[in-house]
Design a protein around this motif. Structure first.
Motif, mmCIF file in Angstrom:
data_model
loop_
_atom_site.group_PDB
_atom_site.id
_atom_site.type_symbol
_atom_site.label_atom_id
_atom_site.label_comp_id
_atom_site.label_asym_id
_atom_site.label_seq_id
_atom_site.Cartn_x
_atom_site.Cartn_y
_atom_site.Cartn_z
ATOM 1 N N ASP A 263 -1.183 -6.590 15.227
ATOM 2 C CA ASP A 263 -0.088 -5.886 15.870
ATOM 3 C C ASP A 263 -0.157 -4.423 15.412
ATOM 4 O O ASP A 263 -0.804 -4.121 14.399
ATOM 5 C CB ASP A 263 1.253 -6.503 15.457
ATOM 6 C CG ASP A 263 2.367 -6.187 16.441
ATOM 7 O OD1 ASP A 263 2.077 -5.972 17.633
ATOM 8 O OD2 ASP A 263 3.531 -6.146 16.017
ATOM 9 N N PHE A 264 0.444 -3.529 16.146
ATOM 10 C CA PHE A 264 0.497 -2.132 15.684
ATOM 11 C C PHE A 264 1.799 -1.494 16.136
ATOM 12 O O PHE A 264 2.441 -1.934 17.098
ATOM 13 C CB PHE A 264 -0.699 -1.327 16.194
ATOM 14 C CG PHE A 264 -0.683 -1.050 17.674
ATOM 15 C CD1 PHE A 264 -0.158 0.133 18.168
ATOM 16 C CD2 PHE A 264 -1.189 -1.960 18.577
ATOM 17 C CE1 PHE A 264 -0.144 0.397 19.530
ATOM 18 C CE2 PHE A 264 -1.171 -1.723 19.944
ATOM 19 C CZ PHE A 264 -0.655 -0.531 20.420
ATOM 20 N N ASN A 279 -4.389 -8.662 6.634
ATOM 21 C CA ASN A 279 -3.280 -9.532 6.213
ATOM 22 C C ASN A 279 -2.018 -9.288 7.044
ATOM 23 O O ASN A 279 -0.922 -9.710 6.661
ATOM 24 C CB ASN A 279 -2.978 -9.327 4.726
ATOM 25 C CG ASN A 279 -4.086 -9.874 3.848
ATOM 26 O OD1 ASN A 279 -4.857 -10.735 4.268
ATOM 27 N ND2 ASN A 279 -4.185 -9.385 2.628
ATOM 28 N N HIS A 280 -2.179 -8.561 8.141
ATOM 29 C CA HIS A 280 -1.108 -8.325 9.121
ATOM 30 C C HIS A 280 0.038 -7.488 8.563
ATOM 31 O O HIS A 280 1.217 -7.789 8.789
ATOM 32 C CB HIS A 280 -0.604 -9.669 9.687
ATOM 33 C CG HIS A 280 -1.695 -10.471 10.327
ATOM 34 N ND1 HIS A 280 -2.295 -10.095 11.505
ATOM 35 C CD2 HIS A 280 -2.327 -11.604 9.928
ATOM 36 C CE1 HIS A 280 -3.234 -10.974 11.819
ATOM 37 N NE2 HIS A 280 -3.277 -11.891 10.878
ATOM 38 N N HIS A 281 -0.326 -6.437 7.820
ATOM 39 C CA HIS A 281 0.665 -5.479 7.326
ATOM 40 C C HIS A 281 0.329 -4.082 7.849
ATOM 41 O O HIS A 281 -0.835 -3.679 7.885
ATOM 42 C CB HIS A 281 0.680 -5.464 5.793
ATOM 43 C CG HIS A 281 1.169 -6.741 5.188
ATOM 44 N ND1 HIS A 281 0.624 -7.283 4.048
ATOM 45 C CD2 HIS A 281 2.149 -7.594 5.595
ATOM 46 C CE1 HIS A 281 1.263 -8.413 3.758
ATOM 47 N NE2 HIS A 281 2.182 -8.623 4.687
ATOM 48 N N ASP A 334 5.802 -2.384 -1.162
ATOM 49 C CA ASP A 334 4.729 -1.833 -1.991
ATOM 50 C C ASP A 334 3.392 -2.410 -1.526
ATOM 51 O O ASP A 334 3.195 -3.629 -1.549
ATOM 52 C CB ASP A 334 4.987 -2.207 -3.453
ATOM 53 C CG ASP A 334 4.033 -1.493 -4.398
ATOM 54 O OD1 ASP A 334 2.977 -1.016 -3.941
ATOM 55 O OD2 ASP A 334 4.348 -1.417 -5.596
ATOM 56 N N GLY A 335 2.471 -1.536 -1.126
ATOM 57 C CA GLY A 335 1.194 -1.986 -0.597
ATOM 58 C C GLY A 335 0.307 -2.679 -1.608
ATOM 59 O O GLY A 335 -0.616 -3.417 -1.232
ATOM 60 N N PRO A 345 1.961 2.023 0.881
ATOM 61 C CA PRO A 345 3.072 1.172 1.308
ATOM 62 C C PRO A 345 2.889 0.687 2.749
ATOM 63 O O PRO A 345 2.186 1.308 3.538
ATOM 64 C CB PRO A 345 4.282 2.110 1.211
ATOM 65 C CG PRO A 345 3.862 3.187 0.268
ATOM 66 C CD PRO A 345 2.397 3.366 0.469
ATOM 67 N N TYR A 346 3.527 -0.415 3.057
ATOM 68 C CA TYR A 346 3.549 -0.875 4.442
ATOM 69 C C TYR A 346 4.995 -1.175 4.847
ATOM 70 O O TYR A 346 5.862 -1.376 3.989
ATOM 71 C CB TYR A 346 2.654 -2.091 4.647
ATOM 72 C CG TYR A 346 3.023 -3.346 3.901
ATOM 73 C CD1 TYR A 346 3.913 -4.270 4.437
ATOM 74 C CD2 TYR A 346 2.449 -3.634 2.658
ATOM 75 C CE1 TYR A 346 4.230 -5.429 3.752
ATOM 76 C CE2 TYR A 346 2.769 -4.782 1.962
ATOM 77 C CZ TYR A 346 3.654 -5.686 2.508
ATOM 78 O OH TYR A 346 3.975 -6.835 1.831
#
Length: 372
Positions: A263-264, A279-281, A334-335, A345-346
Motif C-alpha cells: 500500500d502507499f 513488512n507493510h509499513h 519508531d521505525g 519512523p513510519y
C-alpha cells in the motif's frame, strides 16, 4: 546547486541522520522562497512571528506555520507566475471542493528524481514488458485529477504492453468495468508477463469477490507481478477487510505473493509518496518529516499517539505547501521496531479526520459511480 537539489540528489533515501543538515537547509531555502514570492505566505509568517532564520534544527521545522490541505479546495495560492505552471492537477473532490495544485518545472524535476529513487529502492523498476491494471480513472482530456497523473507516471517504471482502466467514462460520469477487468486478468494470465495492479483497494477487493462468487478459476499470474494500492476504502468501510485477509485473497485468486502487495500514501496536496516496506509499513524518507499533531493545540505528539497527520517537505516551490495538515488521522511509530532494515519512523493511517469537506479520492470515485 541549491540545498533542495542537494537533498533530492542524496543517494540514501532513508538516511535521516546523514541528510539532516541538507533537510534543514532545504527547508530554510523553501520557506524563504515562498516568503519572497507569495503575499499570502508572507502574511502567514508575520502573523505567526516566524522567519526562515529561526530554522536551526529539525525541531524548529515543527514550528513552521502549517496550512490545512482543505484550504487549497477554496484558494489558488502560488509562489510563481502562472506562466511558469507546467502541471495543473486537482484532487478528486466534487465540484467546488477540489484542491487546485500547480507545479512548476523545478518541482516536477525534483519529484521525478524522488520517485525514481523510491521505486528503485523498493525494487519496482523493471525492463520486462508488463501489463497494467489501473484501479482508477481512464484518462480523458478534461480529467485533471492528480491520481490520474500519478497512475500514468507509475506505468513508466516498467515498459507497458497493455493498460486497462477500471473506471471508464460513460457520458459525464465514470463507471467501473468489471467485465473488462476480469477479461484482462484472464488474458494476462495466458500471456505470462508480469502484471502491475495500481489503485483503490476497495475495487481490487470487489474484483476478487466477483471472481470468487462467479466461480472463476484462480489465476496464476507471473510471480514478479506487483500490486500497489492507495487511497483507502473510505465510503466502502462497510466491506473493508483486514490487509492480511486481502493479501490472502490475492495470493489465492491471482497467485501474487503477499510480499509483492504494497500500500502507499500520497495526496495531490503533498506530492511525496510513501510506499510500504516489505513488512507493510510506510517509512518516512529523507525528503520529508511526518508530525502527528494534537487535534486541539496542533502541538506534536511524538510516537504512539493518534492525531492529525502533518507533513513537512521542501519539494514544491510553486506553492507554499512546505508544512501541511492533511485530512487524515494517523499515528507515528519508531521505525527501529519494524525489522525491515529501514529505521526511519513510519506512520499508520487511522481514518479520515473530518466531514464532507475532507473527503478523499476514494469517496469521490464512489460518487462518480452512482448506482454502482
Amino acid at each position: 546547486m541549491t540545498a533542495r537539489h542537494k537533498l533530492f540528489t542524496y543517494k540514501k533515501i532513508y538516511d535521516h541522520k546523514g541528510s539532516e543538515g541538507l533537510f534543514i537547509n532545504a527547508m530554510k531555502e523553501s520557506i524563504e522562497h515562498h516568503r519572497l514570492n507569495c503575499d499570502f505566505y508572507t502574511k502567514l509568517l508575520e502573523v505567526n512571528n516566524f522567519s526562515p532564520e529561526k530554522i536551526k534544527s529539525i525541531d524548529d521545522c515543527i514550528d513552521i506555520p502549517p496550512i490545512t490541505a482543505n484550504f487549497f479546495k477554496y484558494h489558488e495560492i502560488m509562489s510563481i507566475n502562472k506562466s511558469e505552471v507546467h502541471v495543473h492537477a486537482t484532487s478528486s473532490g466534487t465540484q467546488g471542493q477540489k484542491s487546485q495544485v500547480f507545479l512548476d518545472k523545478e518541482s516536477i524535476q525534483l519529484g521525478t528524481k524522488m520517485a525514481i529513487k523510491a521505486m528503485k529502492y523498493h525494487g519496482f523498476i523493471s525492463i520486462i514488458p508488463t501489463n497494467y491494471i489501473i484501479l482508477g480513472y481512464e484518462p480523458t482530456k478534461e480529467n485533471k485529477m492528480g491520481n490520474v497523473k500519478i497512475a500514468l507516471g507509475m506505468t513508466r517504471f516498467a515498459p507497458a504492453k497493455e493498460k486497462v482502466f477500471a473506471l471508464r467514462p460513460i457520458g459525464d460520469k465514470y463507471e467501473i468495468d468489471y467485465f473488462g477487468l476480469l477479461n484482462a486478468l484472464k488474458r494476462f494470465n495466458k500471456q505470462k508477463l508480469p502484471v502491475r495492479i495500481f489503485g483503490f483497494p476497495s475495487y481490487l477487493y470487489m474484483v476478487l469477490k466477483t471472481m470468487k462468487e462467479s466461480g472463476m478459476a484462480p489465476l496464476k499470474l507471473n510471480k514478479k507481478s506487483i500490486i500497489l494500492t492507495g487511497g483507502g476504502w473510505k465510503k466502502y468501510n462497510d466491506i473493508m477487510i483486514d490487509k492480511k485477509e486481502l493479501h490472502k485473497m490475492i495470493e489465492e485468486l491471482l497467485g501474487i505473493p503477499a510480499q509483492n502487495c504494497r500500500d502507499f500514501y500520497s495526496a495531490v496536496e503533498h506530492s511525496v509518496a510513501y510506499p510500504e516496506c516489505k513488512n507493510h509499513h510506510m517509512h518516512v524518507p529523507i525528503w520529508s518529516r511526518v508530525i502527528i499533531r494534537d487535534v486541539k493545540t496542533l502541538k506534536p505528539l511524538g510516537y504512539n499517539k493518534p492525531g492529525f497527520l502533518s507533513f513537512i517537505s521542501p519539494l514544491v516551490s510553486s506553492m507554499p505547501i512546505s508544512s501541511i495538515i492533511m485530512g487524515d488521522m494517523a499515528i507515528l511509530k519508531d521505525g527501529k521496531n519494524c525489522g525491515c532494515g529501514i529505521e526511519t519512523p513510519y506512520f499508520e493511517i487511522l481514518g479520515r479526520a473530518g466531514n464532507s469537506k475532507t473527503r478523499s479520492c476514494a469517496v469521490a470515485v464512489s460518487e462518480y459511480m452512482e448506482g454502482d
